[in-house]
Design an enzyme around this catalytic site. Sequence first.
Site, PDB file in Angstrom:
ATOM      1  N   SER A 119      41.291  32.632  31.628  1.00  0.00           N
ATOM      2  CA  SER A 119      41.977  31.716  32.549  1.00  0.00           C
ATOM      3  C   SER A 119      42.341  30.402  31.841  1.00  0.00           C
ATOM      4  O   SER A 119      43.064  30.419  30.851  1.00  0.00           O
ATOM      5  CB  SER A 119      41.102  31.504  33.795  1.00  0.00           C
ATOM      6  N   ASP A 174      45.341  39.825  40.652  1.00  0.00           N
ATOM      7  CA  ASP A 174      44.837  38.456  40.450  1.00  0.00           C
ATOM      8  C   ASP A 174      45.451  37.515  41.485  1.00  0.00           C
ATOM      9  O   ASP A 174      46.659  37.295  41.486  1.00  0.00           O
ATOM     10  CB  ASP A 174      45.205  37.991  39.029  1.00  0.00           C
ATOM     11  N   HIS A 208      40.818  38.054  39.752  1.00  0.00           N
ATOM     12  CA  HIS A 208      40.723  37.042  38.697  1.00  0.00           C
ATOM     13  C   HIS A 208      39.330  37.118  38.068  1.00  0.00           C
ATOM     14  O   HIS A 208      38.469  36.271  38.296  1.00  0.00           O
ATOM     15  CB  HIS A 208      41.000  35.652  39.278  1.00  0.00           C
TER      16      HIS A 208
END
Length: 232
Positions: A119, A174, A208
């Site tokens: 991320s 995600d 995610h």
Amino acid sequence: MCGNNMSAPLPAIVPAARKATAAVIFLHGLGDTGHGWAEAFAGIRIPHVKYICPHAPTMPVSLNMRMSMPSWFDIHGLSPEADEDEAGIKRASENVKALIDQEVKNGIPSHRIMLGGFSQGGALSLYTALTTQQKLAGVVALSCWLPLRKSFPQAAANGANKDMHVLQCHGDADPLVPFIFGVQTAEKMKSLINPANITFKSYRGLPHSACPEEMIDVKRFIEKQLPAIRDE
């Protein structure tokens, strides 16, 4: 953390099982620490590789109503149109370059060092690899994007990594960093470095986060780009 402010403790490290002849520096995501990723890498460790998982300093984050949390730089939003913390991204990138320099001083040449991250950490690893003059082994970029993408290709003009290998992984479910943002990032990367060296992998139903299948892909990529040296 080398070159960082005093609020960040020393990185979580998974030492090599024998003499370290290669290293992976992996940067966690927003609000996290390096500990969980160090555990993940301990589960897929390769004997000659040292894994370094630094902790981000704590700072107020605009995306989360200015609440303070571990963050490499400020985030205003997670869409391609969002404003970006240019000064913070560049400052964080310099800190990562200082970490690379530290490993070089420890005896591991930069071309045997791989950057990676999840991320926000993955975003920072891509930006750093494209802008550094340190030749790297590659990048593992998980569930992320390329920050300050409009500054490229100019920002990469002096970069040493035009032929580096990149493994980019993204879950197609995600909800935070949209899958299409990952796809667009891979396309942008192909315009900046040798497109044949970019591998983009998607994971059906993955939100995610990471998953075991993805971590096996990461291990294979590290094994391929950081093979054992014969005289070890």
